[in-house]
Structures are given as C-alpha cells and as structure tokens.
Design an enzyme around this catalytic site. Structure first.
Site, PDB file in Angstrom:
ATOM      1  N   ASP A 124       0.871  -1.312   0.018  1.00  0.00           N
ATOM      2  CA  ASP A 124      -0.124  -0.061  -0.050  1.00  0.00           C
ATOM      3  C   ASP A 124       0.829   1.126   0.162  1.00  0.00           C
ATOM      4  OD1 ASP A 124      -3.297   0.657   1.470  1.00  0.00           O
ATOM      5  OD2 ASP A 124      -2.365   1.823   0.241  1.00  0.00           O
TER       6      ASP A 124
HETATM    7  C1  GLC Z   1      -4.511   3.962  -0.499  1.00  0.00           C
HETATM    8  C2  GLC Z   1      -5.324   2.836   0.063  1.00  0.00           C
HETATM    9  C3  GLC Z   1      -5.350   1.938  -0.910  1.00  0.00           C
HETATM   10  C4  GLC Z   1      -5.238   2.493  -2.502  1.00  0.00           C
HETATM   11  C5  GLC Z   1      -3.873   3.250  -2.493  1.00  0.00           C
HETATM   12  C6  GLC Z   1      -3.538   3.823  -3.844  1.00  0.00           C
HETATM   13  O1  GLC Z   1      -3.580   4.830   0.525  1.00  0.00           O
HETATM   14  O2  GLC Z   1      -5.065   2.403   1.170  1.00  0.00           O
HETATM   15  O3  GLC Z   1      -6.739   1.421  -0.741  1.00  0.00           O
HETATM   16  O4  GLC Z   1      -5.440   1.572  -3.397  1.00  0.00           O
HETATM   17  O5  GLC Z   1      -3.377   3.961  -1.429  1.00  0.00           O
HETATM   18  O6  GLC Z   1      -4.201   5.118  -3.939  1.00  0.00           O
END
Ligand code: GLC
Length: 719
Positions: free
Chosen positions: A257
C-alpha cells in the site's frame, strides 16, 4: 531463453528496482503532472509502474517514454483506484453489496474496466475485501459488509468483472485484492490502528474473501497498512508467503500500500529504509508503492546481506510476468487506443441508475408512506444533502471527481417537473449555522410531503475517515427535529433519505420518520434512482449487508456472534446484556423493505439425513400479500448447535431472489453442499462433523423471522 529471463539477465540493479517501484502522478482536471523525477526515471528505466494517472493521451505519452526512450523498452504498468466506477460512478461498494446479486457485481466491474482501460489503465486497486463489523471505521464503505461468505462471493464477482475472460484483452484490468488481511478489525475502529484478533477469527472471518479472490485468479494482492498482532502485514512472511503463495498458490504480484514499506520504520520493526525494504522483499512484496524504499533501500540491504539478488529477481520476474499476461509487451498502447462510443457511456449511465435504485435499502415505511401517491403535487426536498451533487459519488470518486452526479432535487425535478419541487438546505452537513432552518420549515409548510435528505459528506467515510460518534454531523439533528415537529403539526409525511458510508446510529430519527431510505452514496445517477423509488417506478429491493447498531456502545455488532455461555435472557440477570440498551440492533443484516409484503411458508429440506457428499435441496414458498409487485430476497443460514468448537449463532450460506406480482405465490429453491458445513476444528483445520444442523431461511438475520428445519449429518464412509 524466454523474453522475461533475457530481460532479467540484462537488467542493471537500478532497472530491476525500477520494475519493483510504483510512483504516483498527481493528475489534475487538465491532465496529469508526473510528480517528482518520474518522467526522467521512466526514460532511465528506473521507474516501471505508475498510479493515479488518468487521461488516455497522457497515459500514452508515459508509455511511449518507457517503450521508446528507455534502454530496455519495458512497458509501464499503470494502475488507479477504480473502486466503484471510473468516470461514471456506481454505488459505493457497501451499497452495491446490498443488491445481493453477483451478476450485477461483476457487470459493474466489467463496465468500470472498459471505461478505465479505454484510458490506457491496466490495473485497478480493487476489490477491497475487508470484512468490517465496526462502522466507526470509515473504510467500511469500500468493503463487502460484515459477512465472510458474502465477501467471498463479492470477491469472485469483482475479480471476474474487472479482469474479464482474458487479461491480455484491451478492456481487461488486472484486479488487486486488498487489503490483506483483517484491516477491518482495527482497534476501536480507528483507521490504520493495530489489529489484534484470534487466529480463528482471522481464518474464519477475514481470510475467506482473499482465498476466493486467489481462487478466481486475481492478478495482484495488496497487504494492509496495519500490523496483525504486532507483525505489520507489509512484512508478514507467514501470511504473504506462507498462506497467500504457498497454501493458496497465489502466483501474482503483491503490491504494497501507499508508502507502507517505509512505514515499517514507524511500526518499529525497521531501523532504516534498508531494513524496511528487506523486511518487505523477504516477506514477498514485489512492488513498492510510493515509498521509494526499494530503489533507495535495497542496494544497501544487498550490501548488508539482508536480501539476495535471487529474491529481487523473483519479484522482478513476477512483475514482468504480469505485464506479459496483460499483453503490455506485445502492444503497450492497446489499452487507450480506441475511445469508447457515446452509446457506451449512455448505456453505462442507464446501468448506473438501475444499480443505484437496487442499492437503496428501505429501512422503514410506516403506513406505506412510499411510494408517494400521484395526488401529492408539491414536495419539500430539504436538508444538506437534498441538492448536493458533489456528495453523491461517495469516497473513492476516482476519475469522475465530484462533478456530473445527479442530486436528489435534480432527479425529482426531472421526474415530476420543476414546479413540484421546493428546495431548502436548512443546515449544512457539518457546521453550527442554524439560520436556514426557518426558511426550510416554511418550504415544508407549503408542501404535501417532505423529503428530508440528511447524512454524511462523501469524505466522512473512506480512508482516514473514522468517526467516534455515529450520529448526524453538525446541526442536522436539530434541523430534523424541527422538521418532524412542524410535520406533525401539519400532518404531513416525512420521508428521510439517509446518505452515509456506514450504518449511522440514529434511533431518534428512525423512531420519528414515517419512512427511511438508506441511500448510502449511490454514484452518478443517485438522484434519478432515488426518484425512481420515491415515485414508485421501482420497488426498493436492497438489503443491508451490515447490521445497524441502535447504540454506538453495541459495536461491534454482527449476526455471526457465538452464543456465549450466558446468552441474553430477560428473566435472568446474569446473562449477556446491557443495563442501558437492548442487545438487538436497530436493523439486522439483510433487512430491507419492499413495496410488496412477503410471507414465507412451507420450508422443506431434503435429505433430512445427509452425508458429507450430499447436496441439500431447500425449498420455501413465498407469497406477495402486498398491493404492488416487488422482489424479495431470501437468505439461507445454518446453525450448528453442538460441535467441537462453539459455532456462530447464524452462518450465511446462500441467498435467492423471487419477484412476485401482488397476491401471487412462488417457490424459492436453494441448494447447499453438505461439505459447505465444514468448519475450522480445534486445530484450525477444516473438519466435517456428523450431527444435527439447523437450516434456516428468511428475510434477514433475525432469528424470529426465520423458518427452520433440522438435518442429520453423517459421514458417507466409515470414520
Ligand atoms: C491508499 C489506500 C489503498 C489505495 C492506495 C492507492 O492509501 O489504502 O486502498 O489503493 O493508497 O491509492
């Protein structure tokens, strides 16, 4: 030697680490601006993946830089959060779960994939599969609700929908199941907080949806930000390598993430970026999203012998394999080459309206207030969400942004004519100003019926949006109370349309409203869908995928609890209860009224003596005793009263739908393989135990409304 092996053998370390790095590009309405050094890095081959980029022409340009101007010409993998639509938004995932319709879940994902891939995107960071039983957690809105069986069905449908039959197709999006695992169980419902649950709950509740996604061929998995009992998921070798790869056979790509690898330092398990990068790589994380930990930390980790080049090559191999599966090597510009037709967009909007209408859950409808009769000529549409098109998309509004969505007033004016709809906000969603209440009450006074549109703003749920108080924000309660009192004086019905990313705790509202529609965040066609239901063009059929608490103190509240040794008993003080609130929820899982009135009767289950290889056939008759045609959803639960482990009071095992005109009856047929009654035994391994099991069917997870039968289970062969 294969293309991939040839590439790996010729890549420099910097180029390898580039393939393990995903950088954000902060797009604006006028087009994306690549943040930081990404453009140069793409040409240097030291960035291999991008996120948060939209616009076919810009995506194409970035792809061209990679393919034509870098040394090895490896195409970019470009992903985006296409969570509930791309430019045309469907209802937020929690709302769409209320359809209980896997075909439609897959269809909206397919449509979103067509729209996003037409702009050159090849991956979505969806489906989000975090089972959540604590509505304080803002990300409940993105997920599949409270039940693991339902979450697994959603996982299967969404992976099928996003990826389509062939990953190399121009309209295929690689799906990314997230956030593995148990993110929905954060401490106190506070986003990003620690997760500490039993191994049994982890395996029974939070893992099944991810196992289903892997079994459905999901291309990628994203670990959660959170730690699980002290081990951050981004470094959780046991769950990433042990379960995901070794036990479930997942061969796809694991993408961290956003910045999560660097955050291993804040978790306190890495002293510096090199250690953080080593933890993540050794746990099996292939792509570093936005932390730049792999590019900056792995060279040092190599020197310190914290990682091996073989491990780096293993991850590079998986990333290049995914790009090859997506057809990016063969035709990097395939996605985005052919713009969609106007007909495709208009068809998608029609679908968005139909799906939004079916996501509405009618929580209450006293005296059949709804649908509004034709004689009601003037409607007061009041409240802070009455004319709030920018809120209708809900969180994760993707490339759509907050424009182009239909508000409640717009939908009703389109349906009934401008002159029939008087609007006043009364109060804002979340501030202290009450100066608008009187004007709104005047609008109510001159109307035949009042639509009171209340709830949360789109950004009050979603990521980093936990709430400790689950009532209405701002001065909405004061406004609502004034409307109820005025309406009582004027003897006018009040229909509440409640917008939220979670089940709100508003018992005072549920008591006073004549009717309540849970409108969640319904997407681009919200106002038209609400108008369809309010005027009766569509009978509401949505069923809540989460239990609605009557008091915040009841949370976590869900139907799949275990019995306890002292289940609640009003006749016995020493039982599991509150002194100041009932145990029962405001509304149970599966609750949802329709414009019909359904009665279930004549449940029959065969065989009553079932072996583990048998399939149970379940039939129940349904009659529509209402005055209008409607669709009923019938749920199938089981209850294993005596087993080697205390089992949940109810387990969801299926559902079916039946549409009936007034006065008509029909039969709902469900089947259940006896093998589905396996559960995790004392050793946490699946076990089938002979004995008695209850089969229950009904309209929701309220045992008093369920019909039940008992079957005897036995082994088909001697033990
Ligand atoms: C965010 C979220 C995740 C998302 C990623 C890209 O912090 O936790 O669900 O897909 O970053 O935006």
């Amino acid at each position: 030697m294969s293309r991939i092996e040839r590439l790996i053998s010729s890549m420099t370390l910097a180029e390898k680490l580039g393939q393990l790095t995903m950088t954000a590009s902060s797009y604006a309405v006028t087009g994306p601006v690549i943040a930081g050094d990404s453009t140069d890095a793409i040409k240097a081959g030291t960035i291999g993946n991008l996120l948060n980029m939209v616009g076919a022409e810009h995506v194409r340009e970035m792809q061209r830089l990679a393919v034509k101007e870098s040394r090895l010409g490896i195409p970019l993998l470009i992903g985006f959060d296409v969570v509930h639509g791309h430019r045309i938004l469907f209802p937020v995932p929690l709302a769409e779960a209320a359809l209980f319709d896997p075909e439609t879940w897959a269809l909206t994902a397919r449509e979103a994939a067509k729209e996003a891939s037409a702009e050159g995107l090849a991956m979505t960071f969806a489906p989000m599969l975090d089972v959540a039983r604590d509505p304080r957690w803002g990300r409940s809105v993105e997920g599949p609700g409270e039940d693991p069986w339902l979450a697994a069905r959603i996982a299967e449908a969404k992976v099928r929908g996003f990826q389509g039959p062939r990953l190399a197709a121009a309209d295929a999006l690689a799906a990314c199941a997230k956030h593995y695992c148990a993110y929905g169980a954060v401490t106190a419902g506070r986003d990003y907080a620690s997760v500490d649950i039993s191994e049994r709950t982890l395996r029974e509740v939070h893992m099944p949806a991810f196992a289903a996604a892997v079994a459905s061929g999901v291309a990628a998995v994203m670990p959660a930000f959170t730690d699980l009992a002290g081990i951050p998921m981004t470094a959780n070798k046991a769950l990433l390598r042990g379960w995901l790869r070794d036990r479930w056979g997942f061969k796809g790509v694991i993408i961290s993430d956003y910045n999560a690898i660097a955050e291993l330092m804040r978790h306190g398990i890495a002293a510096d970026l090199a250690e953080a990068a080593a933890h993540a790589l050794n746990a099996g994380v292939d792509i570093d999203m936005m932390a730049d930990a792999y590019r900056r930390g792995l060279p040092i980790a190599l020197q310190r012998k914290l990682v091996t080049m073989a491990a780096i090559d293993e991850s590079v191999r998986r990333v290049l394999t995914l790009k090859e599966q997506l057809g990016l090597f063969d035709d990097p510009y395939l996605r985005g080459r052919t713009p969609e037709s106007a007909a495709a967009f208009s068809g998608r909007r029609k679908l968005a309206r139909a799906v939004a209408g079916r996501a509405i859950v009618m929580l209450k409808n006293d005296g059949e207030t709804l649908p509004l009769s034709g004689s009601l000529r003037r409607l007061a549409v009041v409240g802070p969400l009455a004319d709030a098109p920018g809120e209708m998309g809900g969180p994760w509004w993707g490339a759509a942004g907050r424009v182009g969505h239909v508000s409640v007033t717009a939908g009703l004016r389109e349906m009934l004519g401008e002159s029939h709809i008087q609007h006043a906000a009364g109060v804002a969603i979340d501030d202290e100003d009450v100066s608008g209440i009187d004007a709104a009450l005047d609008v109510c006074a001159s109307a035949d019926a009042i639509l009171l549109c209340l709830g949360e703003a789109a950004d009050m749920s979603g990521e980093a949006a936990s709430r400790a108080h689950l009532g209405l924000p701002g001065k909405q309660r004061q406004f609502a109370q004034a409307v109820f009192e005025r309406a009582r004086d004027l003897r006018k019905p009040v229909i509440v349309i409640l917008f939220s990313g979670r089940p709100l705790v508003v018992p005072w509202l549920m008591d006073q409203a004549d009717a309540v529609l849970a409108a969640w965040f319904l997407g681009s066609e919200a106002g038209n869908a609400i108008a369809d239901v309010v005027v009766g063009r569509l009978s509401p059929s949505g069923r809540t995928p989460v239990t609605w608490a009557r008091a915040t103190g009841q949370i976590p509240i869900f139907f799949g609890e275990r019995s306890s040794g002292r289940p609640a008993d009003p006749k016995d003080h020493y039982t599991s209860k509150y002194l100041d609130a009932p145990n029962e929820p405001q509304f149970p899982f599966g609750h949802g009224l329709t414009y019909g009135r359904f009665t279930l009767f004549n449940l029959r289950v065969t065989p009553v003596n079932a072996e583990d290889i048998d399939t149970l056939q379940i039939r129940v008759d349904v009659r529509n005793e209402g005055a209008r045609a409607a669709e009923e959803t019938v749920f199938l639960f089981t209850r294993d009263k005596v087993a080697s482990v205390a089992r949940p009071l109810l387990e969801l095992k299926g559902f079916a739908k039946i549409s009936l005109p007034p006065g008509e009856s029909g039969t709902v047929a469900l089947s259940l393989r006896a093998g589905e009654l396996r559960f995790l035994g004392l050793d946490l391994e699946p076990v089938f135990e002979p004995g008695e099991v209850e089969i229950l069917v009904g309209p929701c997870a309220d045992r008093s409304k369920l019909l039940s039968a008992t079957v005897q289970l036995s082994w088909s062969r001697p033990c």
